[in-house]
Design a protein around this motif. Structure first.
Motif, PDB file in Angstrom:
ATOM      1  N   ARG A 198     -11.473   1.742   1.186  1.00  0.00           N
ATOM      2  CA  ARG A 198     -10.090   1.333   0.940  1.00  0.00           C
ATOM      3  C   ARG A 198      -9.360   0.830   2.185  1.00  0.00           C
ATOM      4  NH1 ARG A 198      -9.183   7.149   0.968  1.00  0.00           N
ATOM      5  NH2 ARG A 198      -7.575   7.604   2.507  1.00  0.00           N
ATOM      6  N   CYS A 199      -9.616   1.421   3.347  1.00  0.00           N
ATOM      7  CA  CYS A 199      -8.866   0.987   4.541  1.00  0.00           C
ATOM      8  C   CYS A 199      -9.264  -0.436   4.933  1.00  0.00           C
ATOM      9  CB  CYS A 199      -9.075   1.959   5.690  1.00  0.00           C
ATOM     10  SG  CYS A 199      -8.414   3.599   5.321  1.00  0.00           S
ATOM     11  N   CYS A 221      -7.586  -2.703   2.529  1.00  0.00           N
ATOM     12  CA  CYS A 221      -6.141  -2.656   2.771  1.00  0.00           C
ATOM     13  C   CYS A 221      -5.780  -3.504   3.998  1.00  0.00           C
ATOM     14  CB  CYS A 221      -5.753  -1.191   2.969  1.00  0.00           C
ATOM     15  SG  CYS A 221      -4.021  -0.855   3.228  1.00  0.00           S
ATOM     16  N   TYR A 222      -6.515  -3.335   5.084  1.00  0.00           N
ATOM     17  CA  TYR A 222      -6.252  -4.134   6.292  1.00  0.00           C
ATOM     18  C   TYR A 222      -6.452  -5.617   5.980  1.00  0.00           C
ATOM     19  CZ  TYR A 222      -7.014   0.257   8.926  1.00  0.00           C
ATOM     20  OH  TYR A 222      -6.969   1.533   9.419  1.00  0.00           O
ATOM     21  N   PHE A 251      -2.115  -2.809  -6.114  1.00  0.00           N
ATOM     22  CA  PHE A 251      -2.790  -2.192  -4.972  1.00  0.00           C
ATOM     23  C   PHE A 251      -3.847  -1.189  -5.460  1.00  0.00           C
ATOM     24  CE2 PHE A 251      -3.167   1.378  -2.013  1.00  0.00           C
ATOM     25  CZ  PHE A 251      -3.642   0.712  -0.901  1.00  0.00           C
ATOM     26  N   ARG A 304      -3.605  -7.131   3.745  1.00  0.00           N
ATOM     27  CA  ARG A 304      -2.304  -7.273   4.422  1.00  0.00           C
ATOM     28  C   ARG A 304      -2.357  -8.313   5.536  1.00  0.00           C
ATOM     29  NH1 ARG A 304      -0.207  -1.795   6.235  1.00  0.00           N
ATOM     30  NH2 ARG A 304      -2.325  -1.001   6.076  1.00  0.00           N
ATOM     31  N   SER A 359      -3.800   8.729   1.192  1.00  0.00           N
ATOM     32  CA  SER A 359      -3.523   9.276   2.527  1.00  0.00           C
ATOM     33  C   SER A 359      -2.443  10.357   2.460  1.00  0.00           C
ATOM     34  CB  SER A 359      -3.120   8.168   3.499  1.00  0.00           C
ATOM     35  OG  SER A 359      -1.944   7.512   3.087  1.00  0.00           O
ATOM     36  N   GLN A 406      -5.078   4.749  13.152  1.00  0.00           N
ATOM     37  CA  GLN A 406      -5.749   3.739  12.329  1.00  0.00           C
ATOM     38  C   GLN A 406      -7.178   3.533  12.814  1.00  0.00           C
ATOM     39  OE1 GLN A 406      -4.564   2.452   9.595  1.00  0.00           O
ATOM     40  NE2 GLN A 406      -2.502   3.262   9.801  1.00  0.00           N
ATOM     41  N   CYS A 430      -0.334   7.848   6.466  1.00  0.00           N
ATOM     42  CA  CYS A 430      -0.598   6.421   6.655  1.00  0.00           C
ATOM     43  C   CYS A 430       0.220   5.552   5.697  1.00  0.00           C
ATOM     44  CB  CYS A 430      -2.098   6.143   6.506  1.00  0.00           C
ATOM     45  SG  CYS A 430      -2.512   4.443   6.910  1.00  0.00           S
ATOM     46  N   GLY A 431       0.099   5.840   4.390  1.00  0.00           N
ATOM     47  CA  GLY A 431       0.904   5.018   3.480  1.00  0.00           C
ATOM     48  C   GLY A 431       0.542   5.140   2.011  1.00  0.00           C
ATOM     49  N   CYS A 432      -0.744   5.056   1.692  1.00  0.00           N
ATOM     50  CA  CYS A 432      -1.126   5.052   0.269  1.00  0.00           C
ATOM     51  C   CYS A 432      -1.121   6.477  -0.301  1.00  0.00           C
ATOM     52  CB  CYS A 432      -2.499   4.416   0.093  1.00  0.00           C
ATOM     53  SG  CYS A 432      -3.810   5.343   0.919  1.00  0.00           S
ATOM     54  N   ASN A 460       0.806  -1.225   0.000  1.00  0.00           N
ATOM     55  CA  ASN A 460       0.000   0.000   0.000  1.00  0.00           C
ATOM     56  C   ASN A 460       0.838   1.274   0.000  1.00  0.00           C
ATOM     57  OD1 ASN A 460       0.764  -1.086   2.582  1.00  0.00           O
ATOM     58  ND2 ASN A 460      -0.358   0.561   3.546  1.00  0.00           N
TER      59      ASN A 460
HETATM   60  S1  SF4 Z   1      -5.211   5.211   4.415  1.00  0.00           S
HETATM   61 FE1  SF4 Z   1      -3.784   3.647   5.229  1.00  0.00          FE
HETATM   62  S2  SF4 Z   1      -5.063   1.900   5.796  1.00  0.00           S
HETATM   63 FE2  SF4 Z   1      -6.255   3.221   4.452  1.00  0.00          FE
HETATM   64  S3  SF4 Z   1      -5.915   2.385   2.389  1.00  0.00           S
HETATM   65 FE3  SF4 Z   1      -4.410   3.986   2.696  1.00  0.00          FE
HETATM   66  S4  SF4 Z   1      -2.595   2.931   3.452  1.00  0.00           S
HETATM   67 FE4  SF4 Z   1      -4.323   1.530   3.708  1.00  0.00          FE
END
Ligand code: SF4
Length: 151
Positions: free
Chosen positions: A56-57, A60-61, A45, A64, A141, A90, A136-138, A8
């Motif tokens: 999406r979260c 994503c959770y 992804f 993973r 975010s 989170q 967060c990562g993506c 992600n």
């Molecule tokens: S905000 Fe964080 S948990 Fe949500 S999809 Fe993006 S990377 Fe994944």
């Protein structure tokens, strides 16, 4: 045993920067880490997320943790858990329910509210000189975190 599996994270440089921190922490703590670098695939992804951005979260959770559960089963680990349970940012209940839905008799999802160690964990990370992420990562975010800089 640690497992770094984060397809992600965007961009690749951020993925590598976080991986480097994981390696440093693991070295200090004496933990072995398996890295899922060969499965780092931003196109895959994003294809999973497109038109499902609102969910999406959860997706994503789920993806993973499913990969983590499968790794635990393959390695014969009786339990698996996630550092996502540490973060106050989170969606904690979503992480918990995703993990619990994936647990099996052979590999149980270990739930604990690790957020109680939030301040201590951040202080320790700083003392160790570890990079701490600021989104967060993506790509979604990252945009939400920094969009105000557009003016
Ligand atoms: S905000 Fe964080 S948990 Fe949500 S999809 Fe993006 S990377 Fe994944």
């Amino acid at each position: 045993m640690g497992f770094y599996f984060n397809p992600n994270i965007h961009p690749l440089k951020e993925y590598l920067r976080r991986a480097d921190s994981v390696n440093k922490a693991a070295e200090v703590l004496g933990i072995r880490v398996i890295r899922g670098d060969r499965e780092y695939d931003p196109e895959k992804f994003l294809r999973q997320m497109v038109f499902r951005e609102e969910q999406r979260c959860s997706l994503c959770y789920q993806s993973r943790l499913e990969r983590t559960r499968n790794m635990a089963l393959k390695g014969g680990f009786a339990f698996f858990t996630t550092t996502l349970l540490f973060s106050k940012r989170q969606k904690h209940d979503l992480v918990k329910s995703a993990g619990e839905s994936l647990g099996t008799k052979k590999s149980v999802f270990l739930y604990e509210d690790f957020r109680q160690g939030w301040h201590e964990g951040r202080e320790t990370a700083d003392e160790m000189g570890l990079y701490r992420q600021n989104y967060c990562g993506c790509i979604y975010s990252e945009f939400e975190r920094f969009r105000s800089e557009l003016g």
